[in-house]
Design an enzyme around this catalytic site. Sequence first.
Site: not given
Ligand code: ADP
Ligand code: F6P
Length: 327
Positions: A216, A192, A132, A109, A259, A176, A76, A130, A159, A26, A134, A15, A107
Amino acid sequence: MDSKIKRIGVLTSGGDAPGMNAAIRAVVRSSIYYNCEVVGVIRGYAGLINKQFMGMQSHSVSKIISQGGTILKSSRCPEFRQPDVRKQCVDNMEEAGIDALIVIGGDGSFRGANELFKEFDFPVVGIPGTIDNDIYGTDYTIGFDTAINTAVSAIDKLRDTADSHNLVFFVEVMGRDAGFIALNTAIATGAEAVLLPEVPTNLKSLCDYLLNERRKNKTSGIVIVAEGDKEGGAVEIAAKVKRRLPDYETRVTTLGHIQRGGSPSCNDRVLASVLGHGAVRALLDGRSGVMIGMVHNEIAYTSFDMACSRHSEINKSWYDVSHILSL
Ligand code: ADP
Ligand code: F6P
């Protein structure tokens, strides 16, 4: 600096996130500074497969620091999960004279990058990008700060309408698997209630709480729902609450991909710039198979193995704070 690395590839994957362009800038400028050439790979791992390579100079990244999205485009790419496809990618990079790769993404990627490192001993460094937030091994990921600011300004506007019409808004924010965006925006907007993947949602308590608020004389409310909440998204939760509290007038807003877009905040630009430079330095210093992050304002390296197997945790005490302050 004496390194065998003379040409560095850079790609953005997964994403998109505001600040990815600042990181690309950079990487390009730092590589040139250290006498390396830079090759941009278009559309993430798909570009490695299709040999979508583009030589980059200093002017290639002029004025992109303020732009959202990624000039290298992202994707992806399920094919990259196949070992023979990854072998082809390494062959393609070698053919193009690319000695090392910088992967900007999440993660997923890094899982792909880790395969390149482990299977082929190919030099790779990752930069966390990302919204997120996370990823284990960095206090903040590139894009998170901008995303929460975008969400906060949208929720502030909601609001106004909630107050004017006595409505309870269920606002779905991205995340996610993690509630960082939800928790931070909830605190910043005085929501809230906030529902997170990390905390089991109890609908009865939520409804009791909303009833109590009305007693309240609070006539409106904002409930932030993280996309990954186990009880469902904002539409589902709002419907369930409406069944229990039919007198309440509710509305649902899903903030969605707004976002992910927009000009990056100052914090994201600075983080991306420092990490982008650090990633080039790391490669030239012989590091590989690691993600570069920022921990307590210092550069930190985390192996892809760790970055991919662990998760950054929300601070649960902040969840209590958000509840206490919304009384
Ligand atoms: P993000 O990097 O934002 O977490 P994705 O989970 O979609 O996004 O991963 C991005 C890309 O990384 C995937 O489309 C795929 O090409 C590669 N990738 C993800 N998991 C693996 C894996 N276990 N082995 C090899 N490539 C992966
Ligand atoms: O990982 C970033 C993120 O924006 C998540 O918060 C969301 O679930 C996901 O990507 C949505 O990705 P896409 O619209 O590319 O499927």
